[in-house]
Write an enzyme that holds these catalytic residues in place. Sequence first.
Site, mmCIF file in Angstrom:
data_model
loop_
_atom_site.group_PDB
_atom_site.id
_atom_site.type_symbol
_atom_site.label_atom_id
_atom_site.label_comp_id
_atom_site.label_asym_id
_atom_site.label_seq_id
_atom_site.Cartn_x
_atom_site.Cartn_y
_atom_site.Cartn_z
ATOM 1 N N ASP A 192 0.868 -1.191 0.000
ATOM 2 C CA ASP A 192 0.000 0.000 0.000
ATOM 3 C C ASP A 192 0.898 1.232 0.000
ATOM 4 O OD1 ASP A 192 -2.229 1.615 0.076
ATOM 5 O OD2 ASP A 192 -2.655 1.294 2.192
ATOM 6 N N LEU A 193 1.885 1.217 -0.891
ATOM 7 C CA LEU A 193 2.992 2.179 -0.798
ATOM 8 C C LEU A 193 2.709 3.456 -1.588
ATOM 9 C CD1 LEU A 193 5.660 2.545 0.610
ATOM 10 C CD2 LEU A 193 6.801 1.524 -1.352
#
Length: 288
Positions: A192-193
Amino acid sequence: MIDDEAEQLSRLLKATVSSVSPVGGGSICEARRAELGDGRTVFVKTRAGAPAGFFAAEAGGLHRLGTARNGVPVPKVLAHDDHHLVLEWVATGVPSVQAAERLGRSLAATHRHGADTFGSDSDGWIGSLELPGGPWPTWPELWAYGRIEPYLRAARKAGAVDRRTVADVERVITELPRLAGPAEPPALIHGDLWAGNVLWSVTGATYLIDPAVHGGHRETDLAMLALFGLPHLERVVAAYDEVWPLAPGWRERVALHQLHPVLVHAVLFGGSYGAQAGQLARAALRAA
């Protein structure tokens, strides 16, 4: 409320919490700054009605990322329960070119640490949405049926996508083995960068927070960094590529890797994200 929370945190940390104050950040959880009686400052996340295991999964993800040799640092997990996650306090600074290059090199090391399988052994969360764990035998199967298809279904149920978008995304799902590019082993990825999950510290180090860790494709993290505009992204990618060269055609696959997070946003926030998902699906199909 704050006084009650100080008492809860004191019991959790087995230390005196002298004050708790709100800080900015986050749309799913509330953020707090807590001062301890021994002079330490810690960061506290809370979420009303958090599902069982929500903060345990985040703590476990931070631990996995932290085991990667020479990988991107993560804040130390000090404690967690069903209602709180307590982390070391990271004083934030200004993004710099030097820090961006270090981030690129260390992110390559995190990814190279690898994973036993695509996906994970248990389900997790991305934002407030459940994230299927798997495991999956190949990355195209993970991406098609563990990432894109469930959130397309949820976006369709919410009325966030039109029929053309549904048809185009379904075509991506069907053709994913052709779209995926060269096969690679599972990388240890953040999952979830987006740019908000990178902390630029005053020391010049960068830290990763709020993970959805799993065994995935390394291009996914890089594509998500581009989705909402990480500062000095071109230096991050160049430094990464020096350490672990990216496979040919990776730029053409950015849209494919951005499709899942945009569908997540369509489910959570609606608005223009549904239309953006359709655009990404068509771009992914054209690129192949």
